[in-house]
Scaffold this active site. Structure first.
Site, PDB file in Angstrom:
ATOM      1  CD  GLU A 192      -2.516  -0.715   2.055  1.00 42.00           C
ATOM      2  OE1 GLU A 192      -2.617   0.037   3.227  1.00 42.00           O
ATOM      3  OE2 GLU A 192      -4.228  -2.366   2.364  1.00 42.00           O
ATOM      4  CD  GLU A 219      -4.005  -5.837   3.182  1.00 39.47           C
ATOM      5  OE1 GLU A 219      -4.941  -5.495   3.816  1.00 39.47           O
ATOM      6  OE2 GLU A 219      -3.434  -5.761   3.923  1.00 39.47           O
TER       7      GLU A 219
END
Length: 373
Positions: free
Chosen positions: A191, A293
């Site tokens: 991320e 995710e």
């Protein structure tokens, strides 16, 4: 006319097949061990574009929460993949309460025929203690040491020495997993983009490894790949990139799988086609793609009817509010009802053969090959 239309349709189908085949490229570690090669072959030949692997993230900051136990209680099944985290393993003071549970859990999961993925919420490398250490941009001043003129990491900086120390620690644990025969889907520096540069340039990266921008991030990613692969001899890793934006893509030569973390209320139990298309564009459709995710379990119906052919998805864990199973926090991704109701976890997902769980015949055959090698 009909003949031309049929001919055109065949050309389109052939072109689509070529595009999809291009996603299955050679493994980036040319010296990958035999088990790691077998896992990649299983992904390419038996899963990608045909079915999807189910996944759950372990609760890395609490030894009292067993996410696999929760999945089993709700569905009667185990996921095919479990996610773990190196978060506290670089801090010596974690030995009394955390260390080395994630490593032992990963070994145990692999030994019962489950696939393993690791991420790393990398606590500030300049700190020796886990107390007060953070990986969040606003909570630490630590940044990637980068020489913008030479366009390379500044290896003379004290920050690089601290980074190297943590890399050595993590490499030792990955080596321990390698010695135990465990193949790791390795998702470092995840991320990275966060909201960097968005909203008129005011958006921030969420974590320190993204706050310096794409070039320093890519330099660190590529350094880690080279250091782990060529110097540390780690050949049990499948490299999963999860930077969230095209500018952060480190290159085809150090990425096996491209991933996107999907927490999108407008997507809910759909197939997240937009994110899949983004990943294909960023990687030139050369890599397999995963929902690395997620908050919502994608439904089988949505996945089968979609052009997005994900390799796996991994649902994020519950927080400490559910350490006591008698408590119900609706905001938890698995245990609450805000994101995944019982029907979403069963009828629309885990009750179908399309979504691969632990004990699936193909997965069992993979581990038989690994043990017979």
């Amino acid at each position: 006319m009909k003949r031309n239309l049929k001919h055109n349709r065949l050309i389109c189908l052939f072109a689509s097949a070529l595009l999809f085949t291009a996603a299955c490229t050679a493994q980036v570690d040319k010296n990958a061990d035999s088990s790691t090669k077998l896992v990649m072959q299983y992904f390419e030949n038996e899963v990608y574009g045909k079915r999807i692997l189910t996944g759950m993230m372990d609760c890395a900051w609490s030894n009292d929460i067993d996410m696999d136990k929760k999945v089993l209680a709700d569905t009667g099944k185990h996921t095919a993949l479990m996610g773990y985290d190196f978060m506290f393993l670089t801090k010596s003071d974690s030995r009394s309460w955390y260390h080395p549970t994630q490593i032992e859990k990963a070994k145990a999961w692999w030994n019962q025929g489950g696939l393993v993925t690791f991420c790393w919420h990398w606590l500030d490398p300049s700190t020796r203690s886990s107390r007060g250490a953070s990986f969040r941009t606003e909570e630490t001043k630590f940044r990637i040491p980068y020489d913008s003129t030479a366009k390379t990491l500044n290896t003379n900086a004290k920050e690089f020495t601290q980074i190297k120390r943590d890399l050595d620690t993590v490499a030792n644990y990955l080596s321990e997993l390698q010695e135990a025969g465990v193949v790791v889907l390795w998702r470092p520096l995840h991320e990275a983009c966060g909201n960097y540069g968005k909203w008129g340039g005011t958006g921030k990266a969420w974590f320190w490894w993204g706050d310096s921008g794409p070039e320093p991030y890519i330099a660190l990613y590529r350094y880690m790949f080279d250091y782990f692969t060529n110097e540390k001899g780690l050949h049990n890793l499948i490299w999963v990139w999860n930077g969230q934006e095209a500018a952060w893509y480190p290159g085809d030569d150090c990425v096996d799988i491209v991933g996107y973390d999907v927490y999108d209320d407008s997507n809910k139990h759909k197939a997240a086609e937009k994110y899949y298309k983004d990943l294909m564009a960023w990687s030139g459709s050369k890599k397999m793609a995963a929902i690395s995710e997620a908050g919502y379990v994608p439904s089988t119906e949505a996945l089968k009817s979609s052009s997005a052919k994900w390799l796996y998805y991994m649902i994020w864990n519950d927080d400490d509010a559910l350490a006591d199973d008698t408590k119900k926090d609706n905001n938890n991704f698995w245990g609450g009802t805000k994101y995944n109701k019982a029907e979403d976890k069963n009828k629309n997902a885990f009750d179908t053969d399309y979504q691969i769980k632990l004990g699936d015949e193909g997965l069992k055959a993979l581990f038989e090959k690994i043990h017979d090698r």
